[in-house]
Design an enzyme around this catalytic site. Sequence first.
Site, PDB file in Angstrom:
ATOM      1  CE1 TYR A  20      11.512  31.313 -25.533  1.00  0.00           C
ATOM      2  CE2 TYR A  20      12.250  33.310 -26.489  1.00  0.00           C
ATOM      3  CZ  TYR A  20      11.343  32.259 -26.126  1.00  0.00           C
ATOM      4  OH  TYR A  20      10.149  32.447 -26.774  1.00  0.00           O
ATOM      5  CG  HIS A  25      15.592  24.558 -28.217  1.00  0.00           C
ATOM      6  ND1 HIS A  25      15.937  23.399 -28.837  1.00  0.00           N
ATOM      7  CD2 HIS A  25      14.574  25.248 -28.972  1.00  0.00           C
ATOM      8  CE1 HIS A  25      15.418  23.455 -29.960  1.00  0.00           C
ATOM      9  NE2 HIS A  25      14.614  24.556 -30.007  1.00  0.00           N
ATOM     10  CG  ASN A  79      11.029  29.124 -36.175  1.00  0.00           C
ATOM     11  OD1 ASN A  79      11.482  30.170 -36.031  1.00  0.00           O
ATOM     12  ND2 ASN A  79       9.812  28.870 -36.214  1.00  0.00           N
ATOM     13  CG  ASP A 104      18.516  21.381 -28.343  1.00  0.00           C
ATOM     14  OD1 ASP A 104      18.992  22.260 -29.383  1.00  0.00           O
ATOM     15  OD2 ASP A 104      17.423  21.093 -28.204  1.00  0.00           O
ATOM     16  CG  ASN A 125      11.780  23.412 -35.981  1.00  0.00           C
ATOM     17  OD1 ASN A 125      11.255  22.384 -36.919  1.00  0.00           O
ATOM     18  ND2 ASN A 125      10.707  23.529 -34.793  1.00  0.00           N
TER      19      ASN A 125
END
Length: 201
Positions: A20, A25, A79, A104, A125
């Site tokens: 990631y 994100h 989250n 973001d 989230n």
Amino acid sequence: MTRLSESWLIVGLGNPEARYLRNRHNVGQMVLDVLAGRAGGSFVNHRQVARIAQVRIGMLPGGAPGPKAILAKSNSFMNTSGGPVKNLMQYFSITPDHLLVIHDELDIPEHELRLKLGGGENGHNGLKSISTALGTRDYARLRVGIGRPVGRQSVTDFVLADFPKATLTQWATTLEQAADAVEEVVTLGLAKAQMRLHTGN
């Protein structure tokens, strides 16, 4: 009134695994990397399920080092960011008026930056988790515009995709500008930083 002499907690939202790392994100964590590089800091694991760098941010009048700050990346997923953020605030005795979250933002065009205090989470989230854990929405946010997907691409696929290689040079500039905005929040206060960012003054 903002007490500029006190420490700040600067949180960059994102997901922890290597796959990631360069996703849209994770742009909040990318801004932290710029700030840490400027300050000569490095991230280390902390007991509160996070990686942190303790640095001084920006310069005060006369060239003195700016206020102390804890740059923080949660080791939990987006989250569930709230728990680590709350624990770090308790550990370092940080109040919500000295918390700045970088994240973001789909509803802002790519490369645009916006500062705000409080308000809704707009479906994000990571922000929802933080607001729930803290029991308040009254903390500062630096919103980094990533735009919305074009065509049929889902929002999830869009935010979990890397920035296109052709845009990386422009994104490098945006990350530097975002780091500038963080420095101004910490050294000038949120209201002055908002005015400078949003009006270009």
